[in-house]
Design a protein around this motif. Structure first.
Motif, mmCIF file in Angstrom:
data_model
loop_
_atom_site.group_PDB
_atom_site.id
_atom_site.type_symbol
_atom_site.label_atom_id
_atom_site.label_comp_id
_atom_site.label_asym_id
_atom_site.label_seq_id
_atom_site.Cartn_x
_atom_site.Cartn_y
_atom_site.Cartn_z
ATOM 1 N N LYS A 1 7.261 6.994 -0.846
ATOM 2 C CA LYS A 1 6.188 7.024 0.144
ATOM 3 C C LYS A 1 4.944 7.714 -0.426
ATOM 4 O O LYS A 1 5.056 8.706 -1.145
ATOM 5 N N ARG B 1 1.859 10.102 -0.577
ATOM 6 C CA ARG B 1 1.509 11.398 -0.006
ATOM 7 C C ARG B 1 0.125 11.804 -0.489
ATOM 8 O O ARG B 1 -0.222 11.634 -1.658
ATOM 9 N N GLU C 1 -0.633 16.901 1.576
ATOM 10 C CA GLU C 1 0.797 16.752 1.824
ATOM 11 C C GLU C 1 1.681 17.073 0.624
ATOM 12 O O GLU C 1 2.901 17.157 0.776
ATOM 13 N N ALA C 2 1.078 17.244 -0.534
ATOM 14 C CA ALA C 2 1.876 17.515 -1.731
ATOM 15 C C ALA C 2 0.993 18.073 -2.830
ATOM 16 O O ALA C 2 -0.208 17.785 -2.877
#
Length: 207
Positions: A155, A157, A162-163
């Motif tokens: 997915k 990100r 988010e990361a």
């Protein structure tokens, strides 16, 4: 609510022409949208010190952009032949300056959360951007004029939302001073997350 303004003309269209274009775009944005607080930045070749304009854009045309086209008395102009990886709202037009000179004027609207990424993408040059995007791909990320992304468990990100970014060798690593939740606000931030030295726009010209 930022805006990017790109002027196309001879190798150097002149500081007065650029200042006039920026002023008119800012005034028209305020009138057409009914919203204050816009930021207008010059991009393309002019941001790189007068090099030839060489960026492209595609996007949507909401009603307030059509009002802007009429307000600025822009004549229609075809979109550049080379399309980039962007989906910002835009106007491609040709306008006449107060001195009677005809200048191309591209107007690109970018939301504040993507403004720094849009500046990097629209400043160019095309070859330099190709190298930046290839570097991102080489370390396991994906760069466009909207966001920096990476895949986790198949997915996409957002980086840094988010990361953390990925560095050479495939490991996660936050640059000094970075952490989850810090926003990308400047062009320098994009370079830091990519792990490459920052270069001023004038140093991004490539053959």
């Amino acid at each position: 609510m930022p805006c990017l303004a790109s002027a196309k003309g001879p190798p150097s269209i002149g500081a007065e022409d650029v200042a006039e274009a920026v002023s008119r775009v800012l005034e028209s944005l305020t009138r057409s949208s009914g919203v204050d607080g816009w930021t207008v930045e010059v991009v393309g070749g002019e941001a790189r010190g007068g090099a030839a304009h060489d960026t492209a854009q595609e996007g949507l045309m909401p009603s307030h952009l059509e009002r802007m086209r009429k307000d600025l008395e822009l004549e229609d102009s075809a979109a550049p032949g080379v399309q980039s990886l962007d989906r910002f709202d835009h106007i491609y037009g040709v306008r006449r300056t107060a001195a009677g000179k005809v200048r191309r004027l591209d107007i690109i609207l970018a939301p504040s959360e993507e403004f720094a990424m849009a500046l990097v993408g629209w400043t160019g040059s095309r070859t330099y951007l190709r190298l930046l995007r290839q570097h991102a791909k080489d370390v396991g990320m994906y760069l466009n004029s909207h966001r920096l992304l990476r895949k986790i468990d198949g997915k996409a990100r957002l980086v840094p939302d988010e990361a953390p970014p990925i560095v050479k060798g495939g490991r996660e690593a936050w640059p000094v001073g970075w952490h989850a939740g810090r926003r990308i606000l400047r062009q320098e931030d994009v370079f830091e997350l990519l792990g490459v030295p920052y270069r001023e726009p004038a140093d991004r010209n490539c053959p």
